[in-house]
Structures are given as structure tokens and as C-alpha cells.
Design a protein around this motif. Structure first.
Motif, PDB file in Angstrom:
ATOM      1  N   ALA A 176       0.842  -1.193   0.000  1.00 42.06           N
ATOM      2  CA  ALA A 176       0.000   0.000   0.000  1.00 42.06           C
ATOM      3  C   ALA A 176       0.884   1.251   0.000  1.00 42.06           C
ATOM      4  N   THR A 177       0.253   2.383  -0.250  1.00 39.55           N
ATOM      5  CA  THR A 177       0.960   3.661  -0.281  1.00 39.55           C
ATOM      6  C   THR A 177       0.076   4.748   0.309  1.00 39.55           C
ATOM      7  N   VAL A 178       0.704   5.883   0.601  1.00 34.23           N
ATOM      8  CA  VAL A 178      -0.012   7.099   0.972  1.00 34.23           C
ATOM      9  C   VAL A 178       0.529   8.219   0.090  1.00 34.23           C
ATOM     10  N   MET A 179      -0.168   9.331   0.080  1.00 31.88           N
ATOM     11  CA  MET A 179       0.238  10.436  -0.776  1.00 31.88           C
ATOM     12  C   MET A 179       1.286  11.290  -0.074  1.00 31.88           C
ATOM     13  N   LYS A 192       5.940  12.740  10.083  1.00 31.02           N
ATOM     14  CA  LYS A 192       5.514  14.138   9.992  1.00 31.02           C
ATOM     15  C   LYS A 192       4.448  14.302   8.931  1.00 31.02           C
ATOM     16  N   ARG A 193       4.590  13.569   7.821  1.00 37.56           N
ATOM     17  CA  ARG A 193       3.579  13.612   6.766  1.00 37.56           C
ATOM     18  C   ARG A 193       2.279  12.997   7.256  1.00 37.56           C
ATOM     19  N   VAL A 194       2.359  11.912   8.017  1.00 36.55           N
ATOM     20  CA  VAL A 194       1.155  11.277   8.544  1.00 36.55           C
ATOM     21  C   VAL A 194       0.457  12.211   9.521  1.00 36.55           C
ATOM     22  N   PHE A 195       1.235  12.863  10.381  1.00 34.09           N
ATOM     23  CA  PHE A 195       0.648  13.830  11.311  1.00 34.09           C
ATOM     24  C   PHE A 195      -0.034  14.965  10.555  1.00 34.09           C
ATOM     25  N   PHE A 196       0.562  15.362   9.448  1.00 36.33           N
ATOM     26  CA  PHE A 196      -0.011  16.452   8.653  1.00 36.33           C
ATOM     27  C   PHE A 196      -1.383  16.059   8.099  1.00 36.33           C
ATOM     28  N   LEU A 197      -1.537  14.800   7.714  1.00 37.79           N
ATOM     29  CA  LEU A 197      -2.822  14.346   7.198  1.00 37.79           C
ATOM     30  C   LEU A 197      -3.915  14.376   8.274  1.00 37.79           C
ATOM     31  N   PHE A 198      -3.499  14.289   9.550  1.00 34.63           N
ATOM     32  CA  PHE A 198      -4.453  14.291  10.657  1.00 34.63           C
ATOM     33  C   PHE A 198      -4.636  15.689  11.267  1.00 34.63           C
ATOM     34  N   ARG A 199      -4.068  16.707  10.635  1.00 38.69           N
ATOM     35  CA  ARG A 199      -4.005  18.014  11.271  1.00 38.69           C
ATOM     36  C   ARG A 199      -5.384  18.642  11.491  1.00 38.69           C
ATOM     37  N   GLU A 221     -11.759   9.151   4.259  1.00 35.95           N
ATOM     38  CA  GLU A 221     -11.433   7.745   3.991  1.00 35.95           C
ATOM     39  C   GLU A 221      -9.939   7.462   4.168  1.00 35.95           C
ATOM     40  N   GLU A 222      -9.090   8.422   3.833  1.00 39.62           N
ATOM     41  CA  GLU A 222      -7.649   8.227   3.966  1.00 39.62           C
ATOM     42  C   GLU A 222      -7.258   8.037   5.430  1.00 39.62           C
ATOM     43  N   ILE A 223      -7.834   8.842   6.309  1.00 39.64           N
ATOM     44  CA  ILE A 223      -7.528   8.740   7.736  1.00 39.64           C
ATOM     45  C   ILE A 223      -8.036   7.418   8.294  1.00 39.64           C
ATOM     46  N   ILE A 224      -9.231   7.021   7.891  1.00 40.16           N
ATOM     47  CA  ILE A 224      -9.779   5.745   8.350  1.00 40.16           C
ATOM     48  C   ILE A 224      -8.909   4.583   7.870  1.00 40.16           C
ATOM     49  N   ARG A 225      -8.412   4.679   6.653  1.00 40.69           N
ATOM     50  CA  ARG A 225      -7.559   3.617   6.097  1.00 40.69           C
ATOM     51  C   ARG A 225      -6.238   3.534   6.855  1.00 40.69           C
ATOM     52  N   ILE A 226      -5.659   4.677   7.192  1.00 40.36           N
ATOM     53  CA  ILE A 226      -4.381   4.694   7.905  1.00 40.36           C
ATOM     54  C   ILE A 226      -4.538   4.158   9.320  1.00 40.36           C
ATOM     55  N   THR A 227      -5.561   4.611  10.025  1.00 42.20           N
ATOM     56  CA  THR A 227      -5.767   4.122  11.398  1.00 42.20           C
ATOM     57  C   THR A 227      -6.076   2.633  11.407  1.00 42.20           C
ATOM     58  N   ALA A 232      -6.892  -2.264  15.668  1.00 39.08           N
ATOM     59  CA  ALA A 232      -8.128  -1.853  16.334  1.00 39.08           C
ATOM     60  C   ALA A 232      -7.879  -0.887  17.471  1.00 39.08           C
ATOM     61  N   GLY A 233      -6.743  -1.025  18.166  1.00 43.29           N
ATOM     62  CA  GLY A 233      -6.444  -0.131  19.279  1.00 43.29           C
ATOM     63  C   GLY A 233      -6.366   1.318  18.863  1.00 43.29           C
ATOM     64  N   PHE A 234      -5.907   1.593  17.648  1.00 42.07           N
ATOM     65  CA  PHE A 234      -5.841   2.952  17.127  1.00 42.07           C
ATOM     66  C   PHE A 234      -7.141   3.333  16.423  1.00 42.07           C
ATOM     67  N   GLU A 235      -7.722   2.371  15.746  1.00 39.89           N
ATOM     68  CA  GLU A 235      -8.891   2.655  14.926  1.00 39.89           C
ATOM     69  C   GLU A 235     -10.071   3.099  15.761  1.00 39.89           C
ATOM     70  N   LYS A 236     -10.181   2.622  16.984  1.00 41.17           N
ATOM     71  CA  LYS A 236     -11.352   2.965  17.805  1.00 41.17           C
ATOM     72  C   LYS A 236     -11.427   4.443  18.145  1.00 41.17           C
ATOM     73  N   TYR A 237     -10.266   5.106  18.192  1.00 49.98           N
ATOM     74  CA  TYR A 237     -10.253   6.526  18.530  1.00 49.98           C
ATOM     75  C   TYR A 237     -10.781   7.402  17.389  1.00 49.98           C
ATOM     76  N   TYR A 238     -10.789   6.855  16.189  1.00 49.39           N
ATOM     77  CA  TYR A 238     -11.253   7.614  15.043  1.00 49.39           C
ATOM     78  C   TYR A 238     -12.518   7.014  14.444  1.00 49.39           C
ATOM     79  N   SER A 239     -13.162   6.138  15.210  1.00 55.79           N
ATOM     80  CA  SER A 239     -14.398   5.536  14.757  1.00 55.79           C
ATOM     81  C   SER A 239     -15.553   6.509  14.990  1.00 55.79           C
TER      82      SER A 239
END
Length: 242
Positions: A176-179, A192-199, A221-227, A232-239
Motif C-alpha cells: 500500500a501507499t499514501v500520498m 511528519k507527513r502522517v501527522f499532517f494528514l491528521f491536522r 477515507e484516507e484517515i480511516i484507512r491509515i488508522t 483496532a487499538g488505534f482505529e477505535k479513537y477515530y471511529s
């Protein structure tokens, strides 16, 4: 193009501009080229030619006026080439450096590997100084406080590096990839790029009648895909279901 070639291109332009000036006599013209060569020992001056001509004493251009006098000037034309002996000596000098350690059990290859890894550590600490992380400046005088802050910085860098390593490993396993910042896919993003996507993600608490509901804004959708890649431990915070 190498740095040496780029520098040679700039030096050629500078020399050409210098030689285009008019000189009062032939020795002066040659002396200018010789002085330039002394200041730039990496080159050899070849194909030196000197021509004479006339120009107005006033320096103006155009047709000569009646009774206007001219002066004789000398101009230089030449080419430059790299001095291979200078290049060889410089490379030999720049290619040698000493790495020393008080740990005599480390072999030279391992020591060199440790030395090269320092650069990645130094790059990692730059993110703590990046203003985009909104980290406030701290000024300390007490040695104990400085040591405590340094320990916190090292722990932050450790978590940052582990998260980056883990995310890149997940991307590689899933192909997989991210932009990246240039909107091109990459399998080796920085954290830092990942943090920027969640800014722009914001948590909002809403009270409807009596219960309080938690809602997240700007979760795409990008944030949901990354989490989801982190588990699941990370994904629940952004559910959306809280």
C-alpha cells in the motif's frame, strides 16, 4: 550534473565576463588571467589569445563623432580545463577521516556503520524543532531540568521512529501507499507527513438532551484507512461510533 561540473560552469562564466573587459596593455591582460588562475587552482588555462581593438574613451556606443578620439584596448580569450592532479589530491584528502572510540571491542566496519547512522538520528531531532508541531520553546538553566527535558526528547524521538518504522513495514506488507507532499504515492512516508494528514481532525462534544455525544470532524477515507493499518487499538479513537 556533479557539484564540480556546476562550479566549473559558474567559474567559466565569471572568467568570460572578466576577459571581456578591455585592458590598457597586453601584459595587464595576461596578468588578470594569471591572477584568476592562482585563485582557482583547480583549473588549467589553455588556448590563451589576446586581441587588440579600439573603443571610445567615454565608453559610449554608436558611431564616432567628428574629432572624437579612441583608445587601444586588449581583450583576452581563453578556455579552462580541470587540473586532474588537483582533483586527485583533493579527493584523496577529502576521502580520509578518522573515527575513534574508547571501545576497543568494536571492529572498524561496525564503527563506520554506527557513524553513518548518526545522520538519521540528527534528522530525527529536527522534527522537535519544527514549528508545524506547535512545540513551545523552553528555556532552562537548572542542569537537572535540562537532563529531564533531554530524556523526554529522546523518548519522543523513540516513539516517533518506532511509529514510522512500523507504518512503513505495514505499507510494505500490504503493498500500500499514501500520498506524499507532492500528491504522489509513496511507501516510505515520514511520520511528519502522517501527522499532517491528521491536522484537521477535531473532537467535538455535543449534548443532546442529557447525554453527551462525542463526534469527530474532518475524518475522511484516507484517515480511516491509515488508522485501520495500525490496528483496532488505534482505529477505535477515530471511529464514528463512540
Amino acid at each position: 550534473m556533479s557539484r564540480l561540473e556546476m562550479q566549473m560552469k559558474k567559474d567559466k562564466t565569471a572568467l568570460k565576463k572578466l576577459c571581456s573587459k578591455g585592458f590598457a596593455c597586453e601584459p595587464d591582460a595576461r596578468a588578470v588571467v594569471e591572477r584568476w588562475n592562482v585563485k582557482n587552482p583547480r583549473y588549467r588555462i589553455v588556448d590563451v589569445g589576446i586581441t587588440s581593438g579600439q573603443r571610445r574613451k567615454s565608453g559610449k556606443r554608436g558611431r564616432l563623432l567628428k574629432d572624437e578620439t579612441c583608445e587601444v584596448v586588449y581583450k583576452v580569450s581563453c578556455n579552462v580545463a580541470l587540473d586532474e592532479n588537483w582533483v586527485l589530491k583533493t579527493r584523496e584528502h577529502a576521502g580520509r577521516f578518522i573515527i575513534a572510540s574508547n571501545d576497543i571491542s568494536i571492529d572498524p566496519e561496525t564503527m563506520l556503520e554506527y557513524y553513518k547512522e548518526q545522520n538519521s538520528v540528527e534528522r530525527g531531532f529536527r522534527f522537535l524543532k519544527d514549528k508545524r508541531f506547535h512545540v513551545s520553546e523552553v528555556y532552562l538553566k537548572n542542569e537537572n531540568h535540562i537532563a529531564a527535558l533531554s530524556m523526554l526528547m529522546v523518548l519522543c524521538l523513540l516513539l516517533y521512529s518506532v511509529a514510522e518504522w512500523r507504518f512503513r513495514k505495514i505499507l510494505k506488507e500490504r503493498n500500500a501507499t499514501v500520498m506524499n507532499p507532492r500528491n504522489k504515492p509513496t511507501a516510505k512516508p515520514t511520520m511528519k507527513r502522517v501527522f499532517f494528514l491528521f491536522r484537521r481532525v477535531r473532537q467535538v462534544l455535543e449534548r443532546v438532551d442529557s447525554p453527551v455525544h462525542c463526534r469527530l470532524l474532518n475524518v475522511n477515507e484516507e484517515i480511516i484507512r491509515i488508522t485501520g493499518m495500525f490496528g483496532a487499538g488505534f482505529e477505535k479513537y477515530y471511529s464514528s461510533k463512540k
